[in-house]
Design an enzyme around this catalytic site. Structure first.
Site, PDB file in Angstrom:
ATOM      1  CD  GLU A 124     -20.058 -27.552  24.666  1.00  0.00           C
ATOM      2  OE1 GLU A 124     -20.840 -26.285  24.804  1.00  0.00           O
ATOM      3  OE2 GLU A 124     -19.549 -27.637  23.346  1.00  0.00           O
TER       4      GLU A 124
ATOM      5  CD  GLN B 258     -23.995 -24.837  26.770  1.00  0.00           C
ATOM      6  OE1 GLN B 258     -23.285 -23.734  27.038  1.00  0.00           O
ATOM      7  NE2 GLN B 258     -23.601 -25.880  27.632  1.00  0.00           N
TER       8      GLN B 258
ATOM      9  CG  ASP C 189     -25.382 -17.502  18.395  1.00  0.00           C
ATOM     10  OD1 ASP C 189     -25.692 -16.622  17.758  1.00  0.00           O
ATOM     11  OD2 ASP C 189     -26.223 -17.909  19.423  1.00  0.00           O
TER      12      ASP C 189
ATOM     13  CG  HIS D 263     -25.158 -16.060  24.451  1.00  0.00           C
ATOM     14  ND1 HIS D 263     -23.835 -15.699  24.258  1.00  0.00           N
ATOM     15  CD2 HIS D 263     -24.972 -17.447  25.034  1.00  0.00           C
ATOM     16  CE1 HIS D 263     -23.019 -16.244  24.961  1.00  0.00           C
ATOM     17  NE2 HIS D 263     -23.679 -17.331  25.141  1.00  0.00           N
TER      18      HIS D 263
END
Length: 810
Positions: free
Chosen positions: A501, A554, A557, A599
């Site tokens: 991504e 990305q 998590d 995050h």
């Protein structure tokens, strides 16, 4: 979807064949299918009599697989599931000997090349890595990626196998890799049961392949059930191709060609597969062949009977529409063979399959019988000079009376004999100990080897190259060090690709790939949709076909969305094929400290427990990360690299040999020499530990700070254990939850490295709270180890050792 795209009938093209040639082909097809059916029937009986542990077979699916095999060519790939034995027999990628060897868990590569007895039956694979770790010529062989039991779990890998053909066709710089592809003309064949089309991985893969337009051919074997659950409870409209009509391509759009055909119609199946694969191979358009009206004569597996959940009417219909029965009727009606000829062929086939089954069983039994007799002889010899003669002879009697004994029975008997005589050492007992040691070595190879390939190409054997700096090397953002590293490697090796991504156009969210798509093209650095599972599968398939992919997730998590592919498929690949397959995929992600519940992830405990078979790299900064990438891109084993989220804009010195220097895996580094206490940490928390050094020095405490750098492998030189010999005190600082990665590190240091014997005080762990950290700086401070926490944790250990010198702070 236009009606022409749904094929329910057809005529077999025979213009170039004489009738006699045509007859031979059809009769041979039927023979293979009938032998496969007999293997299923015998296999079930072998399980029910206790000779095999479990059975799951492809009965009822034979004719469709015969048709599919006709269009499978050298260079093609299969990623299927455990119903495909007829296809494997028809293509020659497996045979009846190997079928029964796997059924009996024969732990021998020659007998069961797919898994050396490690997988339950009907889990197929071809070996494309030789004993030295070299690739075989995939372009000249038919190829089967290793099956897994988790239904639908193979679909992401299928995407990658197909995507490789697209890259080989469109990227002319890859033409030198002609042992992996012939200009991308290969098709990746996938099979899946109708029940498993309800899995999210199926839909994610389906969508990704439609976007990418890759030569992927999915066959759905539809027998209207998923174990006991009927189609009405699993599929909207009870018809997967019906609800996928929106994927049918139209002029000016991407998408699929969708076909539908009955699983008992030999002629229609042959024509359908010929048409479907022709367009798939030539145009690189994914196709879906929905094969309906299939049956499953023996039910799902040997774990139960389908009579429990199918009506009498359904069972009668299945008897009538059995694909081999229907093919037999058609052959007689078409004068391909007479009924008498069919009877004779079936009798011969039945006898042949039974002979092979007995041969394989006898071969394995003879091996075990030899070991059993040898063990019995040695125990009997021990008994003759032992005061425990009666007990030892009872062990021998029990061993000889075992029904269908296994190696576990042999080894268990020896171990019991040694326990009985533990207080009576004799020379004969030493002989038995020596024999057990020899057997243990053999059984280690049989059952415990090849978690990693461990060949000459292992990343652990990549030559060490020290980092070098120019005198005037600039301090730049850490992200720029990574960028320079990737740039150098993309220039060096044309087979490297990266995707994920936001990886392509903007160069990833933290700019590690910035500007590289413009330089190297969008075939090598590619944006994907939000689809973590198939990003990993895409990378795994590419890696199996000789490319060097970097698949980016990305944020750490979000790795959980792909954990079944990482754990069930990638991590187990080398082990479940006993080194016969490899996929040197690098998974790049970032984690640890940022902000908020999703995050700031550091779920290393979960990763360490579920991904054994991957190297787990936890670099403290981008210079270390770059050195690890330089190693991994020159090795041939899969790895996960977790970069520090809050380190991209911290200043680091640019190495002069940024694409060449290496950071060896498994080599822990002492970042601060100390004498009072050993502190082990990694990643972002390590930076805070180093900040604590000066304040602790003011308090009269000297700490030795160790960065393991990789958690798998962990500190292969025992740096941590040796440090404890000096300090006698241990603190592990970890951002993961209590008892997670810190427990793993404790086990490695205290048990494997014998650190327990060096301790003067109970070791401690300082971890995050049991919950995930809330948003904001305050949330991080009160949820994860802070500078204050580290200082006080170290001090409390010193207080416990010498409370007079280090009085309690509060």
């Amino acid at each position: 979807m236009p009606e022409s795209a749904i094929n329910t009938t057809g005529q077999l093209t025979t213009a170039e064949l004489s009738f006699d040639d045509f007859k031979k082909i059809v009769i041979n097809d039927y023979r293979i299918g009938y032998e496969s059916r007999q293997a299923s029937l015998i296999g079930r009986r072998e399980v029910l009599t206790g000779k095999a542990k479990f059975g799951i077979f492809g009965d009822g699916k034979e004719v469709a697989q015969l048709a599919m095999a006709k269009v499978f060519k050298k260079g093609d790939w299969r990623a299927g599931y455990y119903r495909d034995q007829t296809f494997m027999f028809a293509t020659g990628m497996s045979n009846l000997h190997e079928f029964f060897a796997q059924l009996y868990a024969y732990p021998d590569i020659e007998k069961d090349p797919a898994s050396a007895g490690r997988q339950m039956n009907c889990h197929y694979a071809t070996r494309f890595v030789d004993a030295d770790g070299n690739w075989t010529n995939q372009a000249e062989s038919m190829n089967c990626s290793a099956d897994i039991s988790t239904t639908g779990g193979h679909m992401p890998r299928l995407l990658g196998l197909a995507y490789a053909s697209k890259l080989y066709r469109q990227n002319k710089q890859l033409e030198y890799l002609n042992n992996f592809s012939v200009k991308g003309n290969e098709v990746a064949f996938g099979t899946i049961g109708n029940g498993s089309t309800s899995e999210g991985l199926f839909f994610e893969t389906l969508n990704a392949a439609g976007v990418l337009q890759v030569p992927m051919a999915i066959s759905v074997w539809d027998d209207a059930y998923a174990i006991s659950v009927p189609a009405r409870l699993q599929t909207t409209k009870e018809d997967i191709s019906e609800i996928l009509k929106g994927f049918q391509r139209a002029p000016g759009t991407n998408g699929y060609e969708i076909f539908k055909v009955k699983g008992w119609d030999y002629v229609a199946l042959c024509e359908t597969y010929e048409r479907a694969i022709a367009v798939c191979r030539a145009e690189h358009v994914p196709v879906l062949i929905h094969v309906i009206e299939m049956t499953q004569p023996q039910g799902h597996s040997t774990s139960g009977s389908h009579e429990r959940y199918k009506s009498k009417e359904r069972l009668a219909w299945e008897d009538e529409h059995d694909c081999l029965l229907q093919m037999r009727k058609w052959m007689i009606a078409s004068a391909v063979a007479t009924e008498a000829e069919m009877d004779e062929m079936e009798a011969t086939a039945k006898k042949y399959v039974r002979e092979i089954q007995r041969q394989v069983w006898n071969e394995l039994s003879e091996e075990i019988a030899y070991e059993l007799n040898e063990a019995s002889r040695l125990i009997e010899q021990l008994a003759r000079e032992s005061q425990f003669q009666d007990e030892l002879l009872e062990v021998v009697t029990e061993l000889k009376e075992c029904i269908d004994p296994g190696r576990k029975d042999v080894v268990a008997a020896i171990r019991k004999a040694l326990r009985i005589t533990v207080k009576q050492p004799t020379s004969q007992r030493d002989v038995l100990i020596g024999w057990l040691a020899s057997e243990n070595v053999k059984n280690e190879i049989r059952f415990n080897s090849k978690l990693f390939g461990d060949t000459q190409y292992s990343p652990l054997r990549v030559p060490n190259v020290s980092v070098r700096y120019y005198e005037d090397s600039k301090y730049i953002d850490g992200r720029e060090v990574l960028n320079a590293c990737f740039d150098a490697n993309f220039e060096r090796d044309k087979s490297i690709v990266a995707f994920g991504e936001d990886v392509g156009a903007i160069g990833d969210v933290n700019q590690g790939f910035a500007g590289l798509q413009a330089k190297y093209g969008d075939l090598r650095l590619t944006d994907t949709g939000i689809r973590e599972a198939t990003i990993i599968g895409q990378g795994m398939g590419l890696a199996m076909r000789g490319l060097r992919p970097i698949a980016e997730i990305q944020y750490l998590d979000y790795l959980l969305y792909s954990i079944n592919v990482l754990s069930d498929d990638l991590a187990s690949l080398s082990y479940r094929t006993r080194g016969g397959q490899k996929a040197p995929l690098i998974v790049r992600t970032r984690g640890h400290r940022l902000e908020g519940i999703w995050h700031s992830g550091s779920p290393l405990g979960l990763i360490l427990n579920s991904m054994r078979g991957l190297h787990i790299c936890v670099p403290r900064d981008m210079t270390q990360a770059a050195g690890m990438y330089n190693v991994l891109l020159r090795g041939d084993e899969p790895a996960l690299v977790i970069e520090c989220l809050n380190g991209y804009r911290l200043k680091e010195r640019l190495p002069a040999n940024v694409g060449e220097y290496t950071v060896p895996l498994g080599k822990a580094e002492i970042l601060n020499q100390g004498t009072d206490i050993t502190v082990i940490s990694y990643g972002s928390t390590l930076r805070i530990v180093l900040e604590a050094v000066k304040e602790l020095e003011k308090l009269g405490i000297s700490i030795e700070v160790i960065d393991p750098q990789t958690l798998y492998p962990f500190d292969i030189d025992n740096v941590c254990g040796n440090s404890l010999k000096k300090t006698s005190k241990l603190l592990i600082v970890d951002e993961d939850l209590p008892g997670a990665a810190s427990a793993y590190i404790l086990q490695r240091v205290l048990e494997d490295q014998k650190g327990y014997y060096s301790l003067d005080v109970q070791p401690k762990t300082l971890t995050a709270k049991a919950h995930r950290p809330p948003y904001g700086s305050d949330g991080g401070y009160f949820s994860k180890p802070s500078l204050d926490d580290i200082i006080e944790a170290v001090y409390s250990l010193m207080n416990e050792t010498d409370p007079h010198k280090y009085p309690a702070i509060f």
